[in-house]
Design a protein around this motif. Sequence first.
Motif: not given
Lengths: 319, 294
Positions: B27-28, B39, B42, B199, B203
């Motif tokens: 996700g990052f 972010n 996340q 993302a 997550g």
Amino acid sequence: MFARLQKDRRRLLGLALLIYILPFILHNPYYLTVLNLSALNILTVCGLTLLIGYAGQISLGHAGFWALGAYGSALLSLHTGWSPWITTLLALLGTIGLAALMGVTILRLRGNYLVMATLAFNLAVYFFLVEAEDLTGGPPGLPGIPPYKLGPLVLASDLAAYFLIWTVLLLILFLTFNLVHSSEGRALKALAASETAAACLGINPHWYKVLAFVLSAAYASLAGSFYAHYLSFISPKTFDIFFSVELVAMSLFGGRGSIWGAVLGAGTLTPLPHLLSFFDEYRDLIYGALLMGVLIFFPQGLMGLLERVLRSKSSGLKS
Amino acid sequence: MNEATLLWQFLFSGLAAGAIYALVALGFCIVENSLRIVNFAQGDFLTLGGFLMSTFLLAWGLPWPLAALLAVIGVGICGWLLERLALRAAKDRGPLTLIFITIGASIFIRGVIKLVWGKNPRIFPPMVTGEPLRLGGASLAPETLFILVASLVCVVALQLFYRFSRPGKALRAIAYNFRSAYLVGLPVGFLTSFSFFLAGAIGAVAGLLIVPITGVSFDTGVILGLKGYASAVLGGYGSFPGAILGGLLLGLLEALVAGFISSGFRDVFTFLLLFLVLAVKPSGILGSSEEERA
């Protein structure tokens, strides 16, 4: 340049007058406690401003330096019985040494990597404080830290601590203004604007970054020591990464790159959670929304807003 | 149990935790490859996914595949909104401002979760149940196996999407050079929003997988988010294979340290090691060798 220093000194004098009059108007000790905590945060955010606004580096680990100052001085004074003044100084020197070592190695990193390295430092310190119960008292905390003494005078009350902490803060603000208006300060400022250009002008970027990092760590350590001896009780919870995040948020909120922004940011954001405690349910919601809102709509922070208002008023008078 | 069996047991639990870290780390990386920022919300995507799932599954009584799909899409939309409403408005302000907007968003999301679901932790039953498998003397619970398989499916699907689909290729073009992508007429705004959708969705998947084992409360995502971030940095920030490698390494390392040295000092070791890796090899394991990455 000298004129600006004069202006900052005049403003500082104004602030000092306000500070020394305030306790005669406010009689509620709770307000004094909040003001004392504000002063300690202002001290730390001032250092962060040197690092973020002047040297252009990010750190999400300064709560770790607070913890070193607080636990270092508290444990030393508890175990050796030395005066808190001496242990504060020793903790400060220890932190400076460690920060210098850290700075030399990790300030080669940029952006995300530097953020992660400082976060990792903070987390390692935090989990160590939690786990090493025999030494630090663990999560319940460390009680009975001796207060500062001035001859026969014990500086334990909120009022005494108020005068002590704010006097130290005003002194350090005075010194910080001297620094940022010196050639070293201008070199730092050049670094934030463009590292390449600064290097071309003969400014050693690495050396100045380490300087700013060590200074900001020293400010944080000092604030931590004063915190410990003022409240006489510390626990690891105070020094988690949320505190590091809050400190940087204060710097951005007030307006990065400006020492007065640090004063304004920490001075308004520290009391805010105490004010919002009336509606505890919505506290995170409001805090989060406020942080996003200021960053989106007022990129220069409160200081930028204030300067814009002042400028438009003075130009309005001229026309 | 003898040492070898114990080792197997730790390896399994380490791999499962590592798979979760890898999903969070991905996700990052997705965001790094579009907007080039960290972010910090996340981890809260993960929490949000867990809570949405608990509502869909337990309060509404939906079958789990439908509940999972809705939860993943729901969190994806939250990611989309974060980019569209907050970050887009401040896109010229420099990375530090953008990062702190995501921190503000993270605090905000936790506030919303506290308000809607309260402060008590929740849990829902695992999606697959059954007898544990015996492997090398150690037992492997079916939900652990499910985590490994589901993460693998996600990783492969994400790779295929980025390699072969048109939006995936466009996202790679953005990662390679944002300005050129804009100049050749790619809808960079839409694609950036879409990367936040991805993302958020990935997550949420991590949340769905971990909640049956550990439960979820409003601050679950904070430490998992940090571990995921650490994994991404360890592997080389922005690199997908690096994120997976970093996640698995971190998970295994933690399990071994907790098992053989000290469970209490696990996190101290983890972050000290991370600090040392950064001091020695600043760009992470699979990161590009240049020292000064923006």
